[in-house]
Design an enzyme around this catalytic site. Sequence first.
Site, PDB file in Angstrom:
ATOM      1  N   ARG A   3      49.136  74.812  33.998  1.00 52.96           N
ATOM      2  CA  ARG A   3      49.546  74.193  35.303  1.00 52.96           C
ATOM      3  C   ARG A   3      50.682  75.160  35.776  1.00 52.96           C
ATOM      4  O   ARG A   3      51.459  74.466  36.534  1.00 52.96           O
ATOM      5  CB  ARG A   3      49.779  72.801  35.106  1.00 52.96           C
ATOM      6  CG  ARG A   3      48.438  72.102  34.677  1.00 52.96           C
ATOM      7  CD  ARG A   3      47.166  72.229  35.200  1.00 52.96           C
ATOM      8  NE  ARG A   3      47.115  71.371  36.541  1.00 52.96           N
ATOM      9  CZ  ARG A   3      46.842  70.053  36.557  1.00 52.96           C
ATOM     10  NH1 ARG A   3      46.194  69.556  35.292  1.00 52.96           N
ATOM     11  NH2 ARG A   3      46.712  69.324  37.673  1.00 52.96           N
TER      12      ARG A   3
ATOM     13  N   ASP B 242      40.160  73.736  39.852  1.00 54.05           N
ATOM     14  CA  ASP B 242      40.303  72.514  39.385  1.00 54.05           C
ATOM     15  C   ASP B 242      39.070  72.354  38.489  1.00 54.05           C
ATOM     16  O   ASP B 242      37.813  73.015  38.690  1.00 54.05           O
ATOM     17  CB  ASP B 242      40.188  71.355  40.129  1.00 54.05           C
ATOM     18  CG  ASP B 242      40.767  70.294  39.391  1.00 54.05           C
ATOM     19  OD1 ASP B 242      42.195  70.131  39.113  1.00 54.05           O
ATOM     20  OD2 ASP B 242      40.047  69.303  38.901  1.00 54.05           O
TER      21      ASP B 242
ATOM     22  N   TYR C 216      35.622  61.734  33.296  1.00 53.70           N
ATOM     23  CA  TYR C 216      35.946  61.613  34.587  1.00 53.70           C
ATOM     24  C   TYR C 216      34.888  61.074  35.474  1.00 53.70           C
ATOM     25  O   TYR C 216      34.925  60.295  36.147  1.00 53.70           O
ATOM     26  CB  TYR C 216      36.378  62.945  35.238  1.00 53.70           C
ATOM     27  CG  TYR C 216      37.788  63.313  34.972  1.00 53.70           C
ATOM     28  CD1 TYR C 216      38.887  62.455  35.563  1.00 53.70           C
ATOM     29  CD2 TYR C 216      38.273  64.181  34.130  1.00 53.70           C
ATOM     30  CE1 TYR C 216      40.220  62.505  35.157  1.00 53.70           C
ATOM     31  CE2 TYR C 216      39.710  64.730  34.016  1.00 53.70           C
ATOM     32  CZ  TYR C 216      40.599  63.951  34.521  1.00 53.70           C
ATOM     33  OH  TYR C 216      41.959  64.046  34.330  1.00 53.70           O
TER      34      TYR C 216
ATOM     35  N   ARG D 143      50.164  73.395  50.165  1.00 59.31           N
ATOM     36  CA  ARG D 143      49.533  72.201  49.947  1.00 59.31           C
ATOM     37  C   ARG D 143      49.444  71.058  51.163  1.00 59.31           C
ATOM     38  O   ARG D 143      48.553  70.549  51.316  1.00 59.31           O
ATOM     39  CB  ARG D 143      49.959  71.411  48.714  1.00 59.31           C
ATOM     40  CG  ARG D 143      49.437  69.757  48.371  1.00 59.31           C
ATOM     41  CD  ARG D 143      47.982  70.315  47.816  1.00 59.31           C
ATOM     42  NE  ARG D 143      47.436  68.975  47.584  1.00 59.31           N
ATOM     43  CZ  ARG D 143      46.861  68.171  48.387  1.00 59.31           C
ATOM     44  NH1 ARG D 143      46.557  68.140  49.548  1.00 59.31           N
ATOM     45  NH2 ARG D 143      46.183  66.775  47.604  1.00 59.31           N
TER      46      ARG D 143
ATOM     47  N   ARG E   7      52.292  71.382  41.922  1.00 59.55           N
ATOM     48  CA  ARG E   7      53.605  70.495  42.892  1.00 59.55           C
ATOM     49  C   ARG E   7      55.190  71.009  42.549  1.00 59.55           C
ATOM     50  O   ARG E   7      55.657  70.541  43.235  1.00 59.55           O
ATOM     51  CB  ARG E   7      53.069  69.313  42.907  1.00 59.55           C
ATOM     52  CG  ARG E   7      52.026  68.915  43.795  1.00 59.55           C
ATOM     53  CD  ARG E   7      51.517  67.248  43.854  1.00 59.55           C
ATOM     54  NE  ARG E   7      51.003  67.073  42.469  1.00 59.55           N
ATOM     55  CZ  ARG E   7      50.867  65.828  41.942  1.00 59.55           C
ATOM     56  NH1 ARG E   7      51.572  64.850  42.845  1.00 59.55           N
ATOM     57  NH2 ARG E   7      50.073  65.283  40.949  1.00 59.55           N
TER      58      ARG E   7
HETATM   59  O1  1CP Z   1      48.135  77.006  37.322  1.00 58.29           O
HETATM   60  C1  1CP Z   1      47.211  76.285  37.429  1.00 58.29           C
HETATM   61  O2  1CP Z   1      46.946  75.765  36.323  1.00 58.29           O
HETATM   62  C2  1CP Z   1      46.448  75.593  38.325  1.00 58.29           C
HETATM   63  C3  1CP Z   1      45.023  75.615  38.404  1.00 58.29           C
HETATM   64  C4  1CP Z   1      44.660  73.958  37.693  1.00 58.29           C
HETATM   65  C5  1CP Z   1      44.008  73.914  36.662  1.00 58.29           C
HETATM   66  C6  1CP Z   1      43.867  74.783  35.400  1.00 58.29           C
HETATM   67  C7  1CP Z   1      44.633  72.653  38.451  1.00 58.29           C
HETATM   68  C8  1CP Z   1      45.102  72.871  39.841  1.00 58.29           C
HETATM   69  N1  1CP Z   1      44.018  71.987  37.628  1.00 58.29           N
HETATM   70  C9  1CP Z   1      43.704  72.531  36.578  1.00 58.29           C
HETATM   71  C10 1CP Z   1      42.985  71.997  35.414  1.00 58.29           C
HETATM   72  C11 1CP Z   1      42.917  70.571  35.401  1.00 58.29           C
HETATM   73  N2  1CP Z   1      42.390  69.570  36.231  1.00 58.29           N
HETATM   74  C12 1CP Z   1      42.949  69.713  34.059  1.00 58.29           C
HETATM   75  C13 1CP Z   1      43.148  70.323  32.752  1.00 58.29           C
HETATM   76  C14 1CP Z   1      44.469  70.439  32.305  1.00 58.29           C
HETATM   77  C15 1CP Z   1      45.277  69.398  32.070  1.00 58.29           C
HETATM   78  O3  1CP Z   1      44.889  68.866  30.879  1.00 58.29           O
HETATM   79  O4  1CP Z   1      46.308  69.121  32.594  1.00 58.29           O
HETATM   80  C16 1CP Z   1      42.739  68.185  34.286  1.00 58.29           C
HETATM   81  C17 1CP Z   1      42.651  67.378  33.432  1.00 58.29           C
HETATM   82  C18 1CP Z   1      42.591  68.316  35.634  1.00 58.29           C
HETATM   83  C19 1CP Z   1      42.471  67.024  36.705  1.00 58.29           C
HETATM   84  C20 1CP Z   1      43.083  66.935  37.409  1.00 58.29           C
HETATM   85  N3  1CP Z   1      43.414  67.591  38.976  1.00 58.29           N
HETATM   86  C21 1CP Z   1      44.431  66.090  37.488  1.00 58.29           C
HETATM   87  C22 1CP Z   1      44.646  64.937  36.351  1.00 58.29           C
HETATM   88  C23 1CP Z   1      44.166  63.719  36.912  1.00 58.29           C
HETATM   89  C24 1CP Z   1      44.482  62.798  35.695  1.00 58.29           C
HETATM   90  O5  1CP Z   1      43.537  62.394  34.879  1.00 58.29           O
HETATM   91  O6  1CP Z   1      45.754  62.689  35.277  1.00 58.29           O
HETATM   92  C25 1CP Z   1      44.893  66.157  38.769  1.00 58.29           C
HETATM   93  C26 1CP Z   1      46.116  65.601  39.289  1.00 58.29           C
HETATM   94  C27 1CP Z   1      44.241  67.248  39.567  1.00 58.29           C
HETATM   95  C28 1CP Z   1      44.550  67.766  40.773  1.00 58.29           C
HETATM   96  C29 1CP Z   1      45.262  69.031  40.725  1.00 58.29           C
HETATM   97  N4  1CP Z   1      44.694  70.323  40.111  1.00 58.29           N
HETATM   98  C30 1CP Z   1      45.554  71.381  40.110  1.00 58.29           C
HETATM   99  C31 1CP Z   1      46.500  70.804  41.091  1.00 58.29           C
HETATM  100  C32 1CP Z   1      47.588  71.794  41.161  1.00 58.29           C
HETATM  101  C33 1CP Z   1      46.452  69.533  41.195  1.00 58.29           C
HETATM  102  C34 1CP Z   1      47.395  68.642  42.005  1.00 58.29           C
HETATM  103  C35 1CP Z   1      46.718  68.341  43.368  1.00 58.29           C
HETATM  104  C36 1CP Z   1      47.713  67.867  44.290  1.00 58.29           C
HETATM  105  O7  1CP Z   1      48.643  68.856  44.739  1.00 58.29           O
HETATM  106  O8  1CP Z   1      47.639  67.020  45.029  1.00 58.29           O
END
Ligand code: 1CP
Length: 345
Positions: free
Chosen positions: A26, A76, A152, A39, A30
């Site tokens: 990640r 994502d 999910y 964003r 943010r």
């Molecule tokens: O540099 C990077 O890694 C950004 C690319 C990326 C990746 C590899 C994002 C952007 N998401 C992911 C993978 C991802 N998405 C995972 C696996 C990694 C981990 O375990 O953390 C998971 C579980 C998700 C699902 C997801 N997407 C969540 C988690 C929800 C939860 O269950 O708590 C969230 C909040 C997102 C949104 C998201 N994805 C990525 C970003 C930057 C964001 C934030 C969105 C925003 O700005 O509102």
Amino acid sequence: MIERESIFLKALNKETLPIPPIWYMRQAGRYMPEYRAVRKKFKNFLDMCKEPDVCCELALQPINAFELDSAILFSDILTIPDAMGLDVKFLEGEGPVFGNPIKTAKDVLNIKPFDSDSLSYVYKAVGNIRSALPKHIPLIGFCGSPWTLAAYSIEGKSSKDFLFTRNFLKENDDEAHIFLNKLTDACFEYLKRQIEAGADVIQIFDSWANLLTEDDYKVYSLKYITTLIGLLKNDAVTKNIPIILFSREPKVQLKTIMTSQSDCLSLYWSMNDIDLNEVKNKVAIQGNLNPEILLESNEVIKQETLKILQKFKNYPGYIFNLGHGITPNINPDKVKFLTDLIRSI
Ligand code: 1CP
């Protein structure tokens, strides 16, 4: 094509290096003001992921800020369920919400077949990022594990315990496996397309491995990850691409996870009690600094980082990373401090 002198690829090839390659799960997100500026132009996060030029800009932000040794595709894991008609939305500051989740056994049988063309926006982003990156910086493509995507999709949102999903498994075991098989095939097609578009390495995120007991983990998660990796290792286009497996706090031993045949295991931060001799020369290791350490003083960051570097000092194929993703409350200056620190030791 990536130049082979990348230290990230060398580590994935189980070479011992004087300074480990560094990237962070990640790493784009943010916590970076540059990210937040982009964003805020989008209401729904997935709409932003559908803009390949924006994804390219976001994937490069942490590379430019910290000179990391690998980039990761900006996208994502939930693009696949969205493409299967489950209607995924992310609203500002909230987790994912599914408009059309899998609620019943019948929903599994009626789900829209995965059409890999419907995620062309992702492959376009991969191509753009690959072209924009320097030749010695690899690009990681990724997907969620079939189990994590199923969790999910069935829960319809994020959750602490995924109770609805766990009941669904108990009551609809056959359909759960049908769904996991569909997701496995979708992940393979999806990753193959990312590799064709220019991804140099693949990471599979099993972010909800921790929900499953030891036996259930083998049946609902590891089995499908192993099938997915088998498909990738047996396809002419994908067979030479290194595969990293991140499992969040799995209830099984590392040697069990290694049966998946992944090239690298990404260790969660609480996995401290591991016998490295069991895995040495068989698999590269990535991780496992607790991301919360980045909320501490530079002195504490230094102490904890030294412990990790000491632990993996002579390990053949160690990649520095956190034990889970960077959280939005982390100050980017700390990420810079950590990165510079590792390179200065
Ligand atoms: O540099 C990077 O890694 C950004 C690319 C990326 C990746 C590899 C994002 C952007 N998401 C992911 C993978 C991802 N998405 C995972 C696996 C990694 C981990 O375990 O953390 C998971 C579980 C998700 C699902 C997801 N997407 C969540 C988690 C929800 C939860 O269950 O708590 C969230 C909040 C997102 C949104 C998201 N994805 C990525 C970003 C930057 C964001 C934030 C969105 C925003 O700005 O509102």
